[in-house]
Scaffold this motif. Structure first.
Motif, PDB file in Angstrom:
ATOM      1  N   MET A 143       0.829  -1.202   0.000  1.00  0.00           N
ATOM      2  CA  MET A 143       0.000   0.000   0.000  1.00  0.00           C
ATOM      3  C   MET A 143       0.868   1.259   0.000  1.00  0.00           C
ATOM      4  O   MET A 143       0.563   2.233  -0.701  1.00  0.00           O
ATOM      5  CB  MET A 143      -0.946  -0.007   1.199  1.00  0.00           C
ATOM      6  N   ILE A 144       1.953   1.258   0.769  1.00  0.00           N
ATOM      7  CA  ILE A 144       2.857   2.407   0.771  1.00  0.00           C
ATOM      8  C   ILE A 144       3.418   2.624  -0.627  1.00  0.00           C
ATOM      9  O   ILE A 144       3.447   3.743  -1.132  1.00  0.00           O
ATOM     10  CB  ILE A 144       3.992   2.219   1.805  1.00  0.00           C
ATOM     11  N   SER A 145       3.840   1.548  -1.260  1.00  0.00           N
ATOM     12  CA  SER A 145       4.388   1.627  -2.617  1.00  0.00           C
ATOM     13  C   SER A 145       3.364   2.197  -3.595  1.00  0.00           C
ATOM     14  O   SER A 145       3.680   3.057  -4.421  1.00  0.00           O
ATOM     15  CB  SER A 145       4.837   0.235  -3.067  1.00  0.00           C
ATOM     16  N   LYS A 146       2.121   1.738  -3.478  1.00  0.00           N
ATOM     17  CA  LYS A 146       1.042   2.230  -4.350  1.00  0.00           C
ATOM     18  C   LYS A 146       0.813   3.729  -4.146  1.00  0.00           C
ATOM     19  O   LYS A 146       0.683   4.486  -5.108  1.00  0.00           O
ATOM     20  CB  LYS A 146      -0.237   1.451  -4.054  1.00  0.00           C
ATOM     21  N   GLN A 147       0.775   4.157  -2.886  1.00  0.00           N
ATOM     22  CA  GLN A 147       0.534   5.569  -2.597  1.00  0.00           C
ATOM     23  C   GLN A 147       1.698   6.432  -3.083  1.00  0.00           C
ATOM     24  O   GLN A 147       1.486   7.536  -3.605  1.00  0.00           O
ATOM     25  CB  GLN A 147       0.300   5.774  -1.097  1.00  0.00           C
ATOM     26  N   LEU A 148       2.928   5.948  -2.924  1.00  0.00           N
ATOM     27  CA  LEU A 148       4.087   6.694  -3.414  1.00  0.00           C
ATOM     28  C   LEU A 148       4.028   6.875  -4.934  1.00  0.00           C
ATOM     29  O   LEU A 148       4.316   7.958  -5.451  1.00  0.00           O
ATOM     30  CB  LEU A 148       5.382   5.988  -3.015  1.00  0.00           C
ATOM     31  N   LYS A 149       3.636   5.823  -5.641  1.00  0.00           N
ATOM     32  CA  LYS A 149       3.521   5.916  -7.101  1.00  0.00           C
ATOM     33  C   LYS A 149       2.463   6.935  -7.506  1.00  0.00           C
ATOM     34  O   LYS A 149       2.661   7.707  -8.440  1.00  0.00           O
ATOM     35  CB  LYS A 149       3.192   4.544  -7.697  1.00  0.00           C
ATOM     36  N   GLU A 150       1.338   6.942  -6.794  1.00  0.00           N
ATOM     37  CA  GLU A 150       0.279   7.902  -7.110  1.00  0.00           C
ATOM     38  C   GLU A 150       0.715   9.333  -6.800  1.00  0.00           C
ATOM     39  O   GLU A 150       0.437  10.250  -7.574  1.00  0.00           O
ATOM     40  CB  GLU A 150      -1.002   7.553  -6.343  1.00  0.00           C
ATOM     41  N   LEU A 151       1.404   9.530  -5.672  1.00  0.00           N
ATOM     42  CA  LEU A 151       1.888  10.867  -5.328  1.00  0.00           C
ATOM     43  C   LEU A 151       2.921  11.355  -6.344  1.00  0.00           C
ATOM     44  O   LEU A 151       2.945  12.535  -6.694  1.00  0.00           O
ATOM     45  CB  LEU A 151       2.493  10.861  -3.915  1.00  0.00           C
ATOM     46  N   GLU A 152       3.748  10.448  -6.820  1.00  0.00           N
ATOM     47  CA  GLU A 152       4.730  10.811  -7.850  1.00  0.00           C
ATOM     48  C   GLU A 152       4.027  11.165  -9.158  1.00  0.00           C
ATOM     49  O   GLU A 152       4.363  12.159  -9.806  1.00  0.00           O
ATOM     50  CB  GLU A 152       5.713   9.662  -8.064  1.00  0.00           C
ATOM     51  N   LYS A 153       3.029  10.382  -9.527  1.00  0.00           N
ATOM     52  CA  LYS A 153       2.265  10.644 -10.757  1.00  0.00           C
ATOM     53  C   LYS A 153       1.569  12.006 -10.695  1.00  0.00           C
ATOM     54  O   LYS A 153       1.492  12.719 -11.697  1.00  0.00           O
ATOM     55  CB  LYS A 153       1.233   9.536 -10.968  1.00  0.00           C
ATOM     56  N   ASP A 154       1.129  12.386  -9.504  1.00  0.00           N
ATOM     57  CA  ASP A 154       0.437  13.662  -9.327  1.00  0.00           C
ATOM     58  C   ASP A 154       1.398  14.826  -9.061  1.00  0.00           C
ATOM     59  O   ASP A 154       0.973  15.928  -8.716  1.00  0.00           O
ATOM     60  CB  ASP A 154      -0.578  13.556  -8.175  1.00  0.00           C
ATOM     61  N   SER A 155       2.701  14.567  -9.190  1.00  0.00           N
ATOM     62  CA  SER A 155       3.754  15.595  -9.059  1.00  0.00           C
ATOM     63  C   SER A 155       3.859  16.196  -7.662  1.00  0.00           C
ATOM     64  O   SER A 155       4.263  17.346  -7.514  1.00  0.00           O
ATOM     65  CB  SER A 155       3.555  16.711 -10.092  1.00  0.00           C
ATOM     66  N   LEU A 156       3.501  15.425  -6.650  1.00  0.00           N
ATOM     67  CA  LEU A 156       3.631  15.901  -5.275  1.00  0.00           C
ATOM     68  C   LEU A 156       4.953  15.469  -4.646  1.00  0.00           C
ATOM     69  O   LEU A 156       5.452  16.125  -3.734  1.00  0.00           O
ATOM     70  CB  LEU A 156       2.460  15.412  -4.424  1.00  0.00           C
ATOM     71  N   ILE A 157       5.491  14.345  -5.118  1.00  0.00           N
ATOM     72  CA  ILE A 157       6.781  13.886  -4.621  1.00  0.00           C
ATOM     73  C   ILE A 157       7.687  13.557  -5.794  1.00  0.00           C
ATOM     74  O   ILE A 157       7.236  13.342  -6.921  1.00  0.00           O
ATOM     75  CB  ILE A 157       6.658  12.660  -3.676  1.00  0.00           C
ATOM     76  N   HIS A 158       8.974  13.524  -5.490  1.00  0.00           N
ATOM     77  CA  HIS A 158       9.991  13.170  -6.483  1.00  0.00           C
ATOM     78  C   HIS A 158      10.691  11.910  -5.998  1.00  0.00           C
ATOM     79  O   HIS A 158      11.023  11.787  -4.816  1.00  0.00           O
ATOM     80  CB  HIS A 158      11.004  14.309  -6.636  1.00  0.00           C
ATOM     81  N   ARG A 159      10.904  10.987  -6.911  1.00  0.00           N
ATOM     82  CA  ARG A 159      11.597   9.731  -6.604  1.00  0.00           C
ATOM     83  C   ARG A 159      12.950   9.766  -7.294  1.00  0.00           C
ATOM     84  O   ARG A 159      13.020   9.901  -8.511  1.00  0.00           O
ATOM     85  CB  ARG A 159      10.775   8.558  -7.121  1.00  0.00           C
ATOM     86  N   GLN A 160      14.006   9.652  -6.504  1.00  0.00           N
ATOM     87  CA  GLN A 160      15.353   9.666  -7.077  1.00  0.00           C
ATOM     88  C   GLN A 160      16.019   8.322  -6.824  1.00  0.00           C
ATOM     89  O   GLN A 160      16.107   7.869  -5.679  1.00  0.00           O
ATOM     90  CB  GLN A 160      16.201  10.780  -6.479  1.00  0.00           C
ATOM     91  N   VAL A 161      16.469   7.703  -7.909  1.00  0.00           N
ATOM     92  CA  VAL A 161      17.169   6.428  -7.826  1.00  0.00           C
ATOM     93  C   VAL A 161      18.655   6.692  -7.997  1.00  0.00           C
ATOM     94  O   VAL A 161      19.070   7.316  -8.977  1.00  0.00           O
ATOM     95  CB  VAL A 161      16.676   5.443  -8.906  1.00  0.00           C
ATOM     96  N   PHE A 162      19.446   6.236  -7.042  1.00  0.00           N
ATOM     97  CA  PHE A 162      20.890   6.413  -7.103  1.00  0.00           C
ATOM     98  C   PHE A 162      21.511   5.163  -7.738  1.00  0.00           C
ATOM     99  O   PHE A 162      21.149   4.044  -7.372  1.00  0.00           O
ATOM    100  CB  PHE A 162      21.462   6.638  -5.701  1.00  0.00           C
ATOM    101  N   VAL A 185      24.768  -0.302  -6.067  1.00  0.00           N
ATOM    102  CA  VAL A 185      24.373  -1.692  -5.888  1.00  0.00           C
ATOM    103  C   VAL A 185      24.417  -1.977  -4.395  1.00  0.00           C
ATOM    104  O   VAL A 185      25.479  -1.864  -3.787  1.00  0.00           O
ATOM    105  CB  VAL A 185      25.313  -2.645  -6.656  1.00  0.00           C
ATOM    106  N   PRO A 186      23.312  -2.298  -3.755  1.00  0.00           N
ATOM    107  CA  PRO A 186      21.955  -2.309  -4.303  1.00  0.00           C
ATOM    108  C   PRO A 186      21.446  -0.886  -4.536  1.00  0.00           C
ATOM    109  O   PRO A 186      21.953   0.063  -3.937  1.00  0.00           O
ATOM    110  CB  PRO A 186      21.140  -3.001  -3.210  1.00  0.00           C
ATOM    111  N   PRO A 187      20.451  -0.724  -5.407  1.00  0.00           N
ATOM    112  CA  PRO A 187      19.941   0.617  -5.713  1.00  0.00           C
ATOM    113  C   PRO A 187      19.387   1.302  -4.462  1.00  0.00           C
ATOM    114  O   PRO A 187      18.764   0.662  -3.621  1.00  0.00           O
ATOM    115  CB  PRO A 187      18.820   0.379  -6.721  1.00  0.00           C
ATOM    116  N   ARG A 188      19.630   2.581  -4.370  1.00  0.00           N
ATOM    117  CA  ARG A 188      19.112   3.388  -3.260  1.00  0.00           C
ATOM    118  C   ARG A 188      18.087   4.343  -3.842  1.00  0.00           C
ATOM    119  O   ARG A 188      18.338   4.997  -4.856  1.00  0.00           O
ATOM    120  CB  ARG A 188      20.248   4.157  -2.597  1.00  0.00           C
ATOM    121  N   VAL A 189      16.926   4.412  -3.218  1.00  0.00           N
ATOM    122  CA  VAL A 189      15.848   5.278  -3.686  1.00  0.00           C
ATOM    123  C   VAL A 189      15.481   6.232  -2.563  1.00  0.00           C
ATOM    124  O   VAL A 189      15.303   5.813  -1.416  1.00  0.00           O
ATOM    125  CB  VAL A 189      14.600   4.463  -4.103  1.00  0.00           C
ATOM    126  N   GLU A 190      15.385   7.513  -2.895  1.00  0.00           N
ATOM    127  CA  GLU A 190      14.956   8.519  -1.917  1.00  0.00           C
ATOM    128  C   GLU A 190      13.759   9.277  -2.465  1.00  0.00           C
ATOM    129  O   GLU A 190      13.685   9.547  -3.660  1.00  0.00           O
ATOM    130  CB  GLU A 190      16.078   9.510  -1.612  1.00  0.00           C
TER     131      GLU A 190
END
Length: 107
Positions: free
Chosen positions: A48-67, A70-75
């Protein structure tokens, strides 16, 4: 984000969902990794957290940065729009406390 007849409905429809407002309030305190958000909200599933984060990103409220590590870090961080709605969410939080206090008084 879908435009509604009334701007209030547009706002509510955008932030409604399992803990979207809570996620925004946590991110206002600073950038967070996915695992930090999971720890901060133990009462909802990671799915559910993952789903909400994706929706917030789609609506331009949050930014997801992948570094590229290895392993990938996401902020996750707030966008300007996400920061701009903080005062409204803070007011809603205070309003929620007022309602909770009135509910406890009745019981």
């Amino acid at each position: 984000m879908k435009k509604s007849y009334c701007p209030i409905d547009t706002f509510i429809n955008t932030i409604k969902g399992k803990r979207k407002g809570t996620i925004i309030l946590h991110l206002f305190q600073g950038d967070k990794r996915y695992s930090e958000l999971v720890r901060l909200m133990p009462d909802i599933s990671e799915r559910m957290i993952s789903k909400q984060l994706k929706e917030l990103e789609k609506d331009s409220l949050i930014h997801r940065q992948v570094f590229p590590e290895v392993p990938p870090r996401v902020e996750y961080s707030l966008t300007k729009l996400g920061k701009d709605i903080h005062p409204v969410l803070k007011g809603m939080y205070k309003g929620g406390l007022l309602f909770e206090n009135s509910i406890e008084s009745v019981d």
